[in-house]
Design a protein around this motif. Structure first.
Motif, mmCIF file in Angstrom:
data_model
loop_
_atom_site.group_PDB
_atom_site.id
_atom_site.type_symbol
_atom_site.label_atom_id
_atom_site.label_comp_id
_atom_site.label_asym_id
_atom_site.label_seq_id
_atom_site.Cartn_x
_atom_site.Cartn_y
_atom_site.Cartn_z
ATOM 1 N N UNK A 21 -44.028 -3.649 -9.841
ATOM 2 C CA UNK A 21 -43.953 -2.196 -9.723
ATOM 3 C C UNK A 21 -42.493 -1.798 -9.963
ATOM 4 N N UNK A 22 -42.108 -0.594 -9.572
ATOM 5 C CA UNK A 22 -40.785 -0.099 -9.936
ATOM 6 C C UNK A 22 -39.794 0.038 -8.794
ATOM 7 N N UNK A 39 -49.807 -2.509 1.454
ATOM 8 C CA UNK A 39 -50.560 -2.013 2.602
ATOM 9 C C UNK A 39 -51.891 -1.394 2.182
ATOM 10 N N UNK A 40 -51.899 -0.711 1.052
ATOM 11 C CA UNK A 40 -53.175 -0.203 0.536
ATOM 12 C C UNK A 40 -54.124 -1.371 0.244
ATOM 13 N N UNK A 41 -53.555 -2.425 -0.319
ATOM 14 C CA UNK A 41 -54.355 -3.608 -0.620
ATOM 15 C C UNK A 41 -54.886 -4.247 0.660
ATOM 16 N N UNK A 42 -54.056 -4.324 1.685
ATOM 17 C CA UNK A 42 -54.502 -4.899 2.956
ATOM 18 C C UNK A 42 -55.647 -4.099 3.549
ATOM 19 N N UNK A 93 -56.816 -3.600 -9.048
ATOM 20 C CA UNK A 93 -57.351 -3.191 -10.347
ATOM 21 C C UNK A 93 -56.434 -3.695 -11.479
ATOM 22 N N UNK A 94 -57.015 -4.127 -12.604
ATOM 23 C CA UNK A 94 -58.432 -4.031 -12.976
ATOM 24 C C UNK A 94 -59.284 -5.206 -12.529
ATOM 25 N N UNK A 95 -58.666 -6.221 -11.854
ATOM 26 C CA UNK A 95 -59.485 -7.344 -11.385
ATOM 27 C C UNK A 95 -60.439 -6.904 -10.292
ATOM 28 N N UNK A 109 -53.944 0.744 -8.413
ATOM 29 C CA UNK A 109 -52.484 0.910 -8.397
ATOM 30 C C UNK A 109 -52.002 0.773 -9.829
ATOM 31 N N UNK A 110 -51.114 1.678 -10.254
ATOM 32 C CA UNK A 110 -50.673 1.684 -11.644
ATOM 33 C C UNK A 110 -49.250 2.208 -11.741
#
Length: 437
Positions: free
Chosen positions: A116-117, A127-130, A291-293, A298-299
């Motif tokens: 990411x940046x 945290x979103x992933x968790x 995503x995309x898996x 998140x992008x």
């Protein structure tokens, strides 16, 4: 402020007309030390030169990223080679895979990584992933640990050990902060109490292994290991925020130094070699939800841009490749040890109470209000630290050509570009500054 900083003062006055507070990140405003911020014009090796022509030994190093020092030849060459080919494509490049392989090779807990940046993007995405992986909404963080400026992380701890988050900044809604629980850093019993009450609702623990945004506070023995066990016992993920400690405490980060096995790790700073980069990575089964898996979206348009990937790759390759039997990283560690030991010696010799810490290429010190005090939490820092004395010391060091963090509550850094002579000069300046009225 004196004529020594005249051009800096003029630039700051102009900046305040077009930039809120005159800076693009609050700590740069020098509110922690008073006066106006210094504007810099050039960095080379271990040194900075300001717009007034004053030269400084630099122990801020862009707040950590510059492990090799300013304008390192290998990093400059990597950026130069790439920029003529293009700065950004918004499409995959081989540079992303190369840096990902380097990160995975150095950090044992990381099986897959997403770039990411910024560090803020890394922590909020982890945290979103968790939450997506566990199906839970709450997180536990620790008072005084900074994980970026995402809404859910700008939370103030209350006086109790089990505290629901309250917004710590205007613009952060109560709803955004409601899922954030807080406990005091190094207080294991407080964390246990929170999990006893709400463990089935907590998606993750996130923690800085070294609390380097409230000075330089090391974890108590066994504390981080116990947090990891606590999270796993309740089905939560354990997230290490190594944005600052990654590749600075050891080549594999603080997790290798303390033999930790986090589920997710947040990275930044060093992996960009001075360019804006962040990353989060960890267990393959968790990362496969991104995503995309997987379904967790998140992008980022500039994520993994080839300039930053090239700079980061060159930094890691150079820092951990031996030169005459010693890596540049090991050279920097030795200097950090010498600097910390020298500051401890001055503290004892001059009878000035300092708490000095150092691990790897990082260091920090507090001016204590009284001898015998020991800071191990944010609550301690607020009560025990003499910030006014640090402010005087900061400016005295600037006048002697040494640039430290413009805040008592920030860590310092060494680079491979520093020398033993630089450390000797710094300690000599510190002796004079400590004795100054």
């Amino acid at each position: 402020m004196t004529e020594r900083y005249q051009k800096s003062q003029e630039l700051f006055a102009a900046a305040q007309q077009v930039i809120p507070g005159g800076v693009n990140s609050p700590v740069r405003a020098f509110r922690g030390v008073g006066g106006s911020p210094i504007f810099f014009a050039k960095g080379e090796g271990s040194r900075l030169t300001d717009v007034d022509g004053n030269s400084y030994l630099d122990y801020v190093l862009s707040w950590g990223p510059l492990l090799l020092g300013h304008a390192h030849a290998a990093v400059n060459q990597a950026i130069s080679d790439q920029v003529v080919l293009g700065a950004s494509f918004g499409a995959p490049t081989a540079q992303e895979t190369k840096l990902a392989e380097q990160v995975i090779g150095l950090v044992p807990s990381i099986e897959q990584v997403r770039f990411v940046n910024s560090g803020t993007e890394a922590t909020m995405s982890a945290l979103r992933l968790a939450r997506a992986f566990t199906g839970r909404e709450k997180i536990l963080k620790f008072t005084g640990c900074y994980h970026g400026h995402a809404d859910m992380l700008l939370v103030q701890a209350g006086s109790g050990v089990v505290t629901l988050g309250l917004p710590d900044s205007p613009g952060v809604t109560a709803g955004a902060a409601a899922g954030t629980l807080t406990a005091e850093y190094n207080d294991l019993e407080a964390a246990k109490a929170i999990f006893a009450a709400q463990g089935s609702e907590i998606a993750a623990i996130i923690v800085e292994p070294i609390a380097a945004n409230m000075g330089f506070v090391l974890p108590e023995p066994g504390y981080l290991e116990a947090l990891c066990e606590l999270a796993h016992a309740h089905g939560a993920l354990f997230i290490l925020d190594e944005v600052m400690t990654g590749f600075r405490v050891s080549p594999g980060g603080a997790q290798v130094h303390w033999n930790l096995k986090p589920d997710l790790t947040c990275l930044g700073k060093v992996i960009g070699g001075g360019l804006p980069v962040g990353a989060y990575g960890g267990r393959r089964d968790v990362m496969q939800h991104v995503a995309p898996a997987g379904p967790m979206y998140q992008a980022g348009t500039l994520s993994g841009n080839p300039l930053a990937m090239a700079a980061g790759s060159a930094t890691l390759e150079t820092a951990f490749t031996p030169v005459e039997g010693k890596t540049p990283f090991e050279h920097a560690v030795g200097l950090a040890e010498a600097l910390a030991n020298g500051m401890r010696g001055l503290s004892e010799e001059l009878g000035i109470p300092l708490q000095v810490g150092q691990v790897g290429t990082m260091f920090g010190f507090y001016f204590l209000r009284e001898a015998g005090m020991h800071v191990k939490s944010y609550a301690d820092a607020k009560q025990m630290v003499d910030a006014e004395r640090y402010a005087r010391f900061f400016w005295a060091m600037c006048e002697r050509g040494v640039y430290l963090a413009p805040s008592q509550f920030e860590a310092g850094f060494l680079s491979a570009a520093h020398s033993a002579a630089d450390v000797e000069q710094t300690l000599s300046a510190a002796r004079e500054a400590l004795q100054a009225k």
